[in-house]
Design a protein around this motif. Sequence first.
Motif, mmCIF file in Angstrom:
data_model
loop_
_atom_site.group_PDB
_atom_site.id
_atom_site.type_symbol
_atom_site.label_atom_id
_atom_site.label_comp_id
_atom_site.label_asym_id
_atom_site.label_seq_id
_atom_site.Cartn_x
_atom_site.Cartn_y
_atom_site.Cartn_z
ATOM 1 N N ARG A 36 0.823 -1.213 0.000
ATOM 2 C CA ARG A 36 0.000 0.000 0.000
ATOM 3 C C ARG A 36 0.859 1.266 0.000
ATOM 4 O O ARG A 36 0.587 2.210 -0.741
ATOM 5 N N ILE A 37 1.925 1.273 0.781
ATOM 6 C CA ILE A 37 2.767 2.459 0.896
ATOM 7 C C ILE A 37 3.528 2.727 -0.403
ATOM 8 O O ILE A 37 3.539 3.849 -0.895
ATOM 9 N N LEU A 38 4.163 1.692 -0.934
ATOM 10 C CA LEU A 38 4.993 1.873 -2.127
ATOM 11 C C LEU A 38 4.211 1.713 -3.429
ATOM 12 O O LEU A 38 4.715 2.070 -4.491
ATOM 13 N N GLN A 39 3.015 1.165 -3.336
ATOM 14 C CA GLN A 39 2.200 0.886 -4.525
ATOM 15 C C GLN A 39 3.034 0.118 -5.548
ATOM 16 O O GLN A 39 3.119 0.503 -6.718
ATOM 17 N N ALA A 40 3.656 -0.956 -5.068
ATOM 18 C CA ALA A 40 4.557 -1.742 -5.907
ATOM 19 C C ALA A 40 4.114 -3.198 -5.936
ATOM 20 O O ALA A 40 3.714 -3.758 -4.921
ATOM 21 N N ASP A 41 4.215 -3.781 -7.108
ATOM 22 C CA ASP A 41 3.958 -5.202 -7.262
ATOM 23 C C ASP A 41 4.827 -5.697 -8.395
ATOM 24 O O ASP A 41 4.682 -5.199 -9.522
ATOM 25 N N PRO A 42 5.753 -6.536 -8.185
ATOM 26 C CA PRO A 42 6.072 -7.230 -6.941
ATOM 27 C C PRO A 42 6.793 -6.305 -5.960
ATOM 28 O O PRO A 42 7.310 -5.259 -6.336
ATOM 29 N N LEU A 43 6.810 -6.737 -4.712
ATOM 30 C CA LEU A 43 7.467 -5.946 -3.672
ATOM 31 C C LEU A 43 8.974 -6.026 -3.819
ATOM 32 O O LEU A 43 9.521 -7.081 -4.147
ATOM 33 N N PRO A 44 9.656 -4.916 -3.571
ATOM 34 C CA PRO A 44 11.121 -4.940 -3.634
ATOM 35 C C PRO A 44 11.703 -5.686 -2.435
ATOM 36 O O PRO A 44 11.025 -5.885 -1.426
ATOM 37 N N ARG A 45 12.963 -6.062 -2.550
ATOM 38 C CA ARG A 45 13.656 -6.655 -1.401
ATOM 39 C C ARG A 45 13.719 -5.622 -0.283
ATOM 40 O O ARG A 45 13.566 -4.429 -0.524
ATOM 41 N N SER A 46 13.980 -6.089 0.922
ATOM 42 C CA SER A 46 13.954 -5.203 2.091
ATOM 43 C C SER A 46 14.907 -4.028 1.977
ATOM 44 O O SER A 46 14.556 -2.906 2.324
#
Length: 98
Positions: A36-46
């Motif tokens: 939700r915060i980054l509006q990213a899919d797929p999520l980046p590595r930590s």
Amino acid sequence: MQDLQTRITTLKRPALLARAARFGVDEYRRDIHLRRILQADPLPRSAEAVMRLLDLEQDAEYRRKSRDGSYSAARHVELLIAIAGEARIMQASRLRLM
């Protein structure tokens, strides 16, 4: 340039913001909150996520200090929670590699 861990540990924010973030970090779920915060899919590595979160948090801190009308304390706390949550994930993955 400072490493990520140093950037995280040297963040100095008002006690109320820091305390609110500490209360929320145990409930942090990267698949829900980070998406939700980054509006990213797929999520980046930590590590990449932390860099992006630190940039967003720096902007929130600037808005807070300049008393910008678009500043949101809730959003700021949300960013601090995500930074702390991702830092925990990074630390746990380092421990697993040892």
